[in-house]
Motif scaffolding. Structure first.
Motif, PDB file in Angstrom:
ATOM      1  N   GLY A 124      -7.202 -29.980  -1.860  1.00 53.55           N
ATOM      2  CA  GLY A 124      -6.441 -30.547  -0.754  1.00 53.55           C
ATOM      3  C   GLY A 124      -4.964 -30.679  -1.087  1.00 53.55           C
ATOM      4  N   ALA A 125      -4.270 -31.491  -0.308  1.00 55.48           N
ATOM      5  CA  ALA A 125      -2.840 -31.696  -0.539  1.00 55.48           C
ATOM      6  C   ALA A 125      -2.640 -32.442  -1.845  1.00 55.48           C
ATOM      7  CB  ALA A 125      -2.241 -32.482   0.618  1.00 55.48           C
ATOM      8  N   VAL A 126      -1.829 -31.881  -2.736  1.00 57.26           N
ATOM      9  CA  VAL A 126      -1.652 -32.472  -4.059  1.00 57.26           C
ATOM     10  C   VAL A 126      -0.509 -33.469  -4.097  1.00 57.26           C
ATOM     11  CG1 VAL A 126      -2.637 -30.488  -5.245  1.00 57.26           C
ATOM     12  CG2 VAL A 126      -0.181 -30.547  -4.801  1.00 57.26           C
ATOM     13  N   GLY A 127       0.159 -33.684  -2.971  1.00 58.36           N
ATOM     14  CA  GLY A 127       1.225 -34.667  -2.919  1.00 58.36           C
ATOM     15  C   GLY A 127       2.427 -34.259  -3.750  1.00 58.36           C
ATOM     16  N   THR A 128       3.218 -35.235  -4.122  1.00 59.60           N
ATOM     17  CA  THR A 128       4.398 -34.981  -4.949  1.00 59.60           C
ATOM     18  C   THR A 128       3.970 -34.746  -6.380  1.00 59.60           C
ATOM     19  OG1 THR A 128       5.728 -36.421  -3.530  1.00 59.60           O
ATOM     20  CG2 THR A 128       6.603 -35.914  -5.729  1.00 59.60           C
ATOM     21  N   LEU A 129       4.367 -33.627  -6.950  1.00 63.44           N
ATOM     22  CA  LEU A 129       3.970 -33.310  -8.320  1.00 63.44           C
ATOM     23  C   LEU A 129       4.621 -34.296  -9.282  1.00 63.44           C
ATOM     24  CD1 LEU A 129       4.163 -29.413  -8.245  1.00 63.44           C
ATOM     25  CD2 LEU A 129       2.120 -30.848  -8.208  1.00 63.44           C
ATOM     26  N   PRO A 130       3.908 -34.680 -10.342  1.00 59.87           N
ATOM     27  CA  PRO A 130       4.403 -35.720 -11.247  1.00 59.87           C
ATOM     28  C   PRO A 130       5.621 -35.270 -12.048  1.00 59.87           C
ATOM     29  CG  PRO A 130       2.435 -34.698 -12.130  1.00 59.87           C
ATOM     30  CD  PRO A 130       2.592 -34.170 -10.744  1.00 59.87           C
ATOM     31  N   LYS A 131       6.463 -36.231 -12.369  1.00 57.29           N
ATOM     32  CA  LYS A 131       7.686 -35.964 -13.123  1.00 57.29           C
ATOM     33  C   LYS A 131       7.615 -36.482 -14.555  1.00 57.29           C
ATOM     34  CE  LYS A 131       9.628 -34.291  -9.398  1.00 57.29           C
ATOM     35  NZ  LYS A 131       9.811 -32.826  -9.240  1.00 57.29           N
ATOM     36  N   ASN A 132       6.605 -37.324 -14.856  1.00 55.99           N
ATOM     37  CA  ASN A 132       6.488 -37.864 -16.209  1.00 55.99           C
ATOM     38  C   ASN A 132       5.012 -38.045 -16.556  1.00 55.99           C
ATOM     39  OD1 ASN A 132       5.611 -40.515 -15.163  1.00 55.99           O
ATOM     40  ND2 ASN A 132       7.750 -40.728 -14.533  1.00 55.99           N
ATOM     41  N   GLY A 133       4.753 -38.411 -17.809  1.00 57.14           N
ATOM     42  CA  GLY A 133       3.382 -38.513 -18.284  1.00 57.14           C
ATOM     43  C   GLY A 133       2.517 -39.501 -17.536  1.00 57.14           C
ATOM     44  N   PRO A 134       2.906 -40.766 -17.381  1.00 54.17           N
ATOM     45  CA  PRO A 134       2.070 -41.720 -16.647  1.00 54.17           C
ATOM     46  C   PRO A 134       1.787 -41.287 -15.213  1.00 54.17           C
ATOM     47  CG  PRO A 134       3.728 -42.875 -17.937  1.00 54.17           C
ATOM     48  CD  PRO A 134       4.062 -41.421 -18.024  1.00 54.17           C
ATOM     49  N   ALA A 135       2.785 -40.727 -14.558  1.00 54.35           N
ATOM     50  CA  ALA A 135       2.570 -40.237 -13.195  1.00 54.35           C
ATOM     51  C   ALA A 135       1.586 -39.076 -13.186  1.00 54.35           C
ATOM     52  CB  ALA A 135       3.903 -39.809 -12.576  1.00 54.35           C
ATOM     53  N   PHE A 136       1.615 -38.264 -14.252  1.00 55.92           N
ATOM     54  CA  PHE A 136       0.689 -37.134 -14.352  1.00 55.92           C
ATOM     55  C   PHE A 136      -0.758 -37.621 -14.443  1.00 55.92           C
ATOM     56  CE2 PHE A 136      -1.871 -34.089 -16.621  1.00 55.92           C
ATOM     57  CZ  PHE A 136      -1.529 -32.882 -16.044  1.00 55.92           C
ATOM     58  N   VAL A 137      -0.999 -38.659 -15.239  1.00 52.77           N
ATOM     59  CA  VAL A 137      -2.357 -39.194 -15.397  1.00 52.77           C
ATOM     60  C   VAL A 137      -2.908 -39.657 -14.049  1.00 52.77           C
ATOM     61  CG1 VAL A 137      -3.759 -40.995 -16.470  1.00 52.77           C
ATOM     62  CG2 VAL A 137      -1.954 -39.858 -17.796  1.00 52.77           C
ATOM     63  N   LYS A 138      -2.123 -40.434 -13.319  1.00 49.53           N
ATOM     64  CA  LYS A 138      -2.572 -40.931 -12.019  1.00 49.53           C
ATOM     65  C   LYS A 138      -2.754 -39.788 -11.025  1.00 49.53           C
ATOM     66  CE  LYS A 138      -1.617 -44.406  -8.462  1.00 49.53           C
ATOM     67  NZ  LYS A 138      -2.066 -43.527  -7.380  1.00 49.53           N
ATOM     68  N   TRP A 139      -1.812 -38.859 -11.024  1.00 51.45           N
ATOM     69  CA  TRP A 139      -1.886 -37.727 -10.096  1.00 51.45           C
ATOM     70  C   TRP A 139      -3.141 -36.898 -10.353  1.00 51.45           C
ATOM     71  CZ3 TRP A 139      -2.090 -32.535 -11.167  1.00 51.45           C
ATOM     72  CH2 TRP A 139      -1.931 -31.667 -10.073  1.00 51.45           C
ATOM     73  N   ALA A 140      -3.431 -36.609 -11.629  1.00 52.78           N
ATOM     74  CA  ALA A 140      -4.613 -35.809 -11.966  1.00 52.78           C
ATOM     75  C   ALA A 140      -5.889 -36.519 -11.557  1.00 52.78           C
ATOM     76  CB  ALA A 140      -4.624 -35.502 -13.457  1.00 52.78           C
ATOM     77  N   SER A 141      -5.930 -37.838 -11.749  1.00 55.01           N
ATOM     78  CA  SER A 141      -7.114 -38.599 -11.355  1.00 55.01           C
ATOM     79  C   SER A 141      -7.298 -38.605  -9.843  1.00 55.01           C
ATOM     80  CB  SER A 141      -6.994 -40.033 -11.882  1.00 55.01           C
ATOM     81  OG  SER A 141      -8.079 -40.815 -11.439  1.00 55.01           O
ATOM     82  N   ASP A 142      -6.226 -38.875  -9.119  1.00 54.25           N
ATOM     83  CA  ASP A 142      -6.318 -39.008  -7.661  1.00 54.25           C
ATOM     84  C   ASP A 142      -6.634 -37.697  -6.972  1.00 54.25           C
ATOM     85  OD1 ASP A 142      -5.712 -41.652  -7.991  1.00 54.25           O
ATOM     86  OD2 ASP A 142      -3.623 -41.492  -7.328  1.00 54.25           O
ATOM     87  N   HIS A 143      -6.063 -36.602  -7.475  1.00 59.46           N
ATOM     88  CA  HIS A 143      -6.177 -35.332  -6.749  1.00 59.46           C
ATOM     89  C   HIS A 143      -7.188 -34.351  -7.356  1.00 59.46           C
ATOM     90  CE1 HIS A 143      -2.829 -36.270  -4.084  1.00 59.46           C
ATOM     91  NE2 HIS A 143      -2.188 -36.728  -5.140  1.00 59.46           N
TER      92      HIS A 143
END
Length: 357
Positions: A124-143
């Protein structure tokens, strides 16, 4: 296990002392005509029309395993982010969203298993791609992880109903029922036994696998031609004999490849992203499936007579280039690799990670 037959019905009251007579003062219950035993220390019994209770218990086992996967995968992502420290997060995220192999490596396929389909998993829509490590963890989990668990959860009803048909016919005990459900979800190496022989998802191994798979994707070969961007490199060292014809003189060409003999000496692994820490993380998996790993493969051939050749494959195991000195004049790289790796259908062999130099 067949239902226990009810006592025969008669028109008379049972006489005192008759085993069928109730004990005065005791509570009695009517045995069901079509009993279905629950999962536990009992067995599921064969019935014409099973009720929903055992099916619900099977679903609980399946969803528990999927939830265990979710937690392990989330921790594996966090471990990978900690290992690489810094990378092009947006580019890495886009690459992972486009290929979920890293997230699916622990799942079983084929037979009566859950259907693992890359095309069937809707990120689905992956939203805004992460810019740093912590954001990457949350993004990978959510999407990404959520997309996988939703895909698996949507199959629970089909798989458990199919399993129930087998269980009611054969009357399996609780631990075996659990194992059957888990084996339809996970590969054997990602199932462990708790005390008492109760099977469960091995969350530590799944976590390590996700960690390793993400590091492999971070170090994949992504550019062509050489030089390649951020490549992991696998070096395979061999000793070669029989490659020089009789009466060889310096400058002669090598002999027929069918006469060559190869001895594997050692393997080395290097990873630009994560460095030594990334290599150590991969070692937890014990075996590197070299042919499936999108790293450059550098094959080094040494001869006791002083010859030396280097054969290079790209991340998809395509022959890329070769170099050699006078002792390997006339070498045909692809033919040599096909002969050397005949037992693995011409593909690089798996590597025991404990043997890495």
């Amino acid at each position: 296990m067949a239902p226990r037959p009810a006592h025969a019905q008669t028109d008379r009251e049972p006489a005192a002392g008759d085993p069928a007579a109730p004990v005065r003062g005791a509570q009695t219950t009517q045995a069901p005509k079509d009993p279905v035993a629950v999962l536990g220390n009992q067995h599921l019994q064969q019935t014409a029309k099973p009720d929903e209770r055992p099916l619900s218990q099977l679903r609980t086992i399946a969803f528990e395993a999927i939830d265990n996967y979710r937690g392990a995968a989330q921790n594996g992502v966090a471990d990978a982010v900690s290992t690489v420290s810094d990378t092009g997060w947006s580019a890495w995220a886009a690459a992972l969203a486009g290929n979920l192999i890293w997230a699916l490596a622990c799942f079983e396929t084929g037979g009566a298993a859950f259907i693992i389909s890359l095309g069937g998993i809707a990120v689905g829509a992956v939203g805004t791609l992460p810019k740093n490590g912590p954001a990457f963890v949350k993004w990978a989990s959510d999407h990404l992880i959520t997309a996988v668990t939703d895909h698996m959860g949507a199959q629970v009803d089909r798989v458990t109903r199919d399993a129930l048909g087998t269980i009611t016919a054969e009357g399996w005990a609780d631990s075996r029922v659990r194992m059957m459900i888990l084996q339809r979800l996970l590969k054997p190496e990602y199932i462990m036994l708790l005390s008492g022989g109760i099977p469960t998802a091995d969350v530590a191994r799944i976590r390590d696998l996700i960690h390793a798979e993400l590091l492999i994707r971070a170090n994949r070969q992504v550019a062509d031609p050489y030089p390649m961007q951020n490549p992991g490199i696998v070096r395979l060292n061999y000793r070669v004999d029989g490659h020089l014809p009789r009466g060889y003189a310096e400058g002669d060409r090598v002999g027929p490849v069918e006469n060559w003999a190869f001895e594997f000496l050692s393997a080395e692994l290097s990873m630009d992203v994560g460095g030594t820490a990334a290599v150590q993380a991969l070692k937890k998996e014990k075996t590197l499936k070299t042919a499936e790993t999108p790293f450059i493969k550098v094959v080094i051939l040494d001869s006791a007579m002083g010859g030396h050749a280097v054969l290079v494959l790209d991340g998809q195991n395509r022959f890329f280039r070769e170099s050699h000195n006078v002792g390997f004049r006339g070498i045909d790289g692809p033919a040599v690799l096909a002969r050397m790796w005949r037992s693995t259908n011409g593909k690089p062999p798996d590597i025991d990670m404990d043997s890495l130099k």
